[in-house]
Write a protein that holds these residues in place. Structure first.
Motif, short mmCIF file in Angstrom:
data_model
loop_
_atom_site.label_atom_id
_atom_site.label_comp_id
_atom_site.label_asym_id
_atom_site.label_seq_id
_atom_site.Cartn_x
_atom_site.Cartn_y
_atom_site.Cartn_z
N TYR A 404 0.82 -1.21 0.00
CA TYR A 404 0.00 0.00 0.00
C TYR A 404 0.86 1.26 0.00
O TYR A 404 0.54 2.24 -0.67
N PRO A 408 -0.82 2.76 -3.42
CA PRO A 408 -2.09 2.69 -2.67
C PRO A 408 -3.31 2.39 -3.52
O PRO A 408 -4.37 2.09 -2.98
N GLN A 412 -5.60 -5.24 -3.52
CA GLN A 412 -4.81 -6.34 -2.98
C GLN A 412 -5.67 -7.58 -2.69
O GLN A 412 -6.78 -7.48 -2.17
N HIS A 442 -4.52 -3.95 3.91
CA HIS A 442 -5.42 -3.33 2.92
C HIS A 442 -5.91 -4.39 1.92
O HIS A 442 -5.96 -4.14 0.72
#
Length: 560
Positions: A404, A408, A412, A442
Motif C-alpha cells: 500500500y 495505494p 490487494q 489493505h
C-alpha cells in the motif's frame, strides 16, 4: 473482328516467355542488420556504443521443493524474430568476452513453467576462450525435461575468437564457421523446421559485446523480420469479455498468459486478445523471474506482457509478491537464525517488494500480495516460508502495508487453492484476511483459484460457490475466481459443465468481480508426473488453436 491466334504463334510465345524467365537474373540476396533491431525487452541485453552489451542474469527455474535450478537464458521474445523459407546464414561477432558468451538460435520459443523449461529445437553456441561448444537440440523430450540432452554436442577450437561466427543452413546441412574456418558440419534433421528463427544471447559469469549481427538468405526464401503475433489482433465483438460486458459492464474475464506464445503463436494471440479483457502473467512476475540475483532485476519480459495488455485495453492482475514457491535461491537462503539476521533479511525482502511494486505502479489493476499461504496438503497451518520465518505469522499484514505504501491504488488479494467451497480451509482464509486488515492491512478480497484436478473430488457446485461468495461478501470482501482450470478426466461434457457452472455462478454474484482461467490453450498445458516424465494436460478452453466444448459452454453461460 480479329481472328483467333494461330496455335504455332501461341506455342512460340509461350516458349519465348520460358526462355526469358530462365534468362532473368535471380533475385538478389536479402541482408538484414539485426544489431539495431528491437532488443529492449530481453533480460541482460542493453544497447551500447559498439552494438549490444550482454551481462549475466543468472535466471534459473527452481523446483517447488527449492531444489534444482534449470538454466533459463533469455530469448528475444517480444522483439524482432526472423521468418525464412529455406537456406539462410546468420553471423555474429563478439568482442571483449570476459568469461563466456552464448548465442541461442531456436525455431520456436521455449515453453516456460514455474518449475521447468521445455527446450525447443535449435542450436546453442557457447564461446569460452578459444573453446566453442556446439549443442544442437531436436525438441524431443528425454526422461528428465529439466536436463535437456542435445542430439549433437561437440567442442571445437577457434583460431580467432574475434572473427564472425556464422551459422549456415544449406539444404539438409547445418554448418558452423568462424571467419573462413568451417568448425562443424552436420545433418540438419528437424532443427529449424518451423520457418521461424528466435535469437538470444547470454552469459553465465561475465559480459561481452555483440558488434555485428546480420542475416542473409537468397531472395526467393522470403527472409524477413516479424514482430509479436499479438500485434495486429483485435478484441472480438463476440468474445468472452464482450459477452460478459452485456450483463455486467465492470466484470472482467481473464486468462493467465505467457510471453512466448503470446508473441510467437498466432492462434494463441487470437484466442487471448479476441476473448479476454484481463490477463495475469503466468510466471513472469514471480520472484525468481523478476530478481534472479539479490539487487538485480529482470523486468523486461513482464514489461512486454504489460505493454501488450495496455495496447489491447486489457486490465492486468499481478501475480505475485509473497510466495513459498518460485523464489530465487538468494531469497530462499536469507538467514533467519538471529534477530540481527532477521532484521537484515527483512530489509532485503521489503526492498524487493518496494522495488517491484513501484516499478509496476499504475499498470496493475490488482495484485496477489500473498499467494498460497497455507500448507500444500490442504490443511490450515501456514507455510513457514521465508516471509513467515522473517516476519512471523503476521507477515501478510507487513506485506500488505508495504504494498500500500508503494502503490495505494492497486487492489490487494490473498490467493489460495482449496478454499472455493465451505470448509476449514475457507474458514482459515477468511480469518487470515480479516486478521490482516485488523492489523492495518489493505486486503480487498480473496482469490479463489478453483483448480479442478479431479471432478470426483474437486468439483465445485453452484450451491457451494454461491454460499462461499455470499460469505465473503457479507464480510465486506470481494472475490476473484483466479485460476480456474478443469480436467477432462471424466470427459469433455463434464469438463464443459464444470467450467460453465463456475463462471455463471461468479457472474451472478456482485461479490465476484472477475473470472480468470489458468492457461489458454492445451498446446502449452504441460506438467511433470511423479516419475519425472513430461505430460500434456487437456484442461483449457482451447486445444491446438480450436475452441473446446468447454469454451462453447462458457460462451453459452455468458449468453452467446
Amino acid at each position: 473482328m480479329a481472328g483467333r491466334p494461330h496455335a504455332l504463334t501461341v506455342m512460340l510465345a509461350s516458349a519465348l516467355l520460358v526462355i526469358l524467365a530462365s534468362c532473368s537474373p535471380p533475385k538478389p540476396d536479402v541482408t538484414l542488420d539485426l544489431l539495431h533491431g528491437d532488443w529492449q525487452d530481453v533480460p541482460g541485453i542493453r544497447a551500447a556504443s559498439g552494438g549490444l552489451q550482454v551481462t549475466p542474469t543468472a535466471r534459473r527455474i527452481v523446483e517447488q521443493s527449492g531444489e534444482g535450478g534449470q538454466p533459463n537464458p533469455p530469448l528475444n521474445l517480444a522483439g524482432t524474430h526472423l521468418v525464412v523459407g529455406g537456406d539462410f546464414s546468420l553471423s555474429a561477432t563478439f568482442a571483449d568476452v570476459s568469461a563466456d558468451a552464448s548465442w541461442a538460435l531456436y525455431d520456436r520459443p521455449p515453453v516456460i513453467a514455474d518449475e521447468f523449461r521445455v527446450e525447443p529445437a535449435g542450436l546453442r553456441l557457447t564461446l569460452q576462450g578459444s573453446d566453442l561448444k556446439i549443442a544442437v537440440f531436436d525438441g524431443k523430450q528425454k526422461k528428465d525435461v529439466t536436463q535437456p540432452v542435445p542430439v549433437h554436442d561437440e567442442h571445437v577450437t577457434v583460431n580467432d575468437p574475434g572473427a564472425p561466427f556464422t551459422v549456415r543452413r544449406s539444404g539438409d546441412t547445418l554448418a558452423v564457421s568462424s571467419g573462413t574456418d568451417t568448425l562443424s558440419s552436420l545433418p540438419l534433421g528437424k532443427v529449424f523446421s518451423s520457418g521461424e528463427l528466435w535469437l538470444g544471447f547470454s552469459s553465465d559469469s561475465g559480459d561481452f559485446e555483440i558488434t555485428s549481427l546480420k542475416a542473409v538468405a537468397p531472395g526467393n526464401t522470403g527472409l524477413r523480420t516479424s514482430g509479436a503475433a499479438a500485434a495486429d489482433v483485435k478484441p472480438s465483438g463476440d468474445g468472452l469479455q464482450a459477452l460478459a460486458a452485456r450483463t455486467r459492464q465492470d466484470f472482467l474475464v481473464g486468462a493467465a498468459v505467457a510471453l512466448g506464445p503470446l508473441t510467437g503463436d498466432e492462434d494463441y494471440a487470437r484466442e487471448v486478445v479476441g476473448n479476454f479483457g484481463a490477463l495475469t502473467p503466468e510466471n513472469a512476475m514471480k520472484p525468481q523471474f523478476l530478481s534472479p540475483q539479490q539487487g538485480v532485476y529482470t523486468f523486461e519480459e513482464a514489461d512486454a506482457i504489460l505493454a501488450i495488455a495496455q495496447s489491447k485495453g486489457m486490465a492486468v492482475h499481478g501475480h505475485t509478491i509473497a510466495f513459498t514457491e518460485a523464489m530465487p535461491r538468494w531469497m530462499q537462503q536469507l538467514p533467519t537464525g538471529s534477530k540481527t539476521e532477521r532484521d537484515a533479511s527483512a530489509a532485503a525482502l521489503l526492498d524487493y517488494l518496494t522495488t517491484v511494486v513501484t516499478h509496476f505502479k499504475g499498470r496493475l489493476a490488482s495484485l496477489d500480495v500473498v499467494n498460497e499461504p497455507f500448507d500444500v496438503n490442504q490443511g490450515t497451518s501456514m507455510q513457514q516460508n521465508i516471509w513467515y520465518r522473517v516476519f512471523g505469522p503476521g507477515y501478510p499484514a507487513v506485506v500488505s502495508k508495504a504494498v500500500y505504501a508503494a502503490d495505494p491504488r492497486v487492489l490487494q488479494y490473498i490467493n489460495e487453492n482449496g478454499a472455493d467451497v465451505p470448509g476449514q480451509r475457507q474458514d482459515a482464509l477468511l480469518k487470515l484476511i480479516l486478521d490482516t486488515n485488523a492489523q492495518g492491512g489493505h486486503i480487498h478480497g480473496a482469490g479463489l483459484q478453483a483448480h479442478v484436478y479431479n471432478l470426483k473430488t474437486d468439483a465445485i457446485s453452484a450451491d457451494a460457490l454461491t454460499r462461499t461468495l455470499n460469505r465473503f461478501g457479507d464480510a465486506g470482501l470481494h472475490v476473484r475466481i483466479s485460476e480456474n482450470d478443469v480436467t477432462d478426466g471424466q470427459g469433455k461434457d463434464a469438463q464443459a459443465k464444470q467450467y460453465a457452472t463456475v463462471l455463471a455462478t461468479c457472474l451472478r454474484s456482485p461479490t465476484c468481480v472477475s473470472y480468470t482461467t489458468w492457461g489458454v490453450d492445451d498446446r502449452y498445458d504441460w506438467w511433470i508426473d511423479d516419475g519425472g516424465s513430461l505430460r500434456q494436460g487437456h484442461d483449457h478452453l482451447f486445444n491446438n488453436g480450436q475452441p473446446t466444448p468447454a469454451y462453447d459452454a462458457v460462451k453459452r453461460a455468458l449468453g452467446g
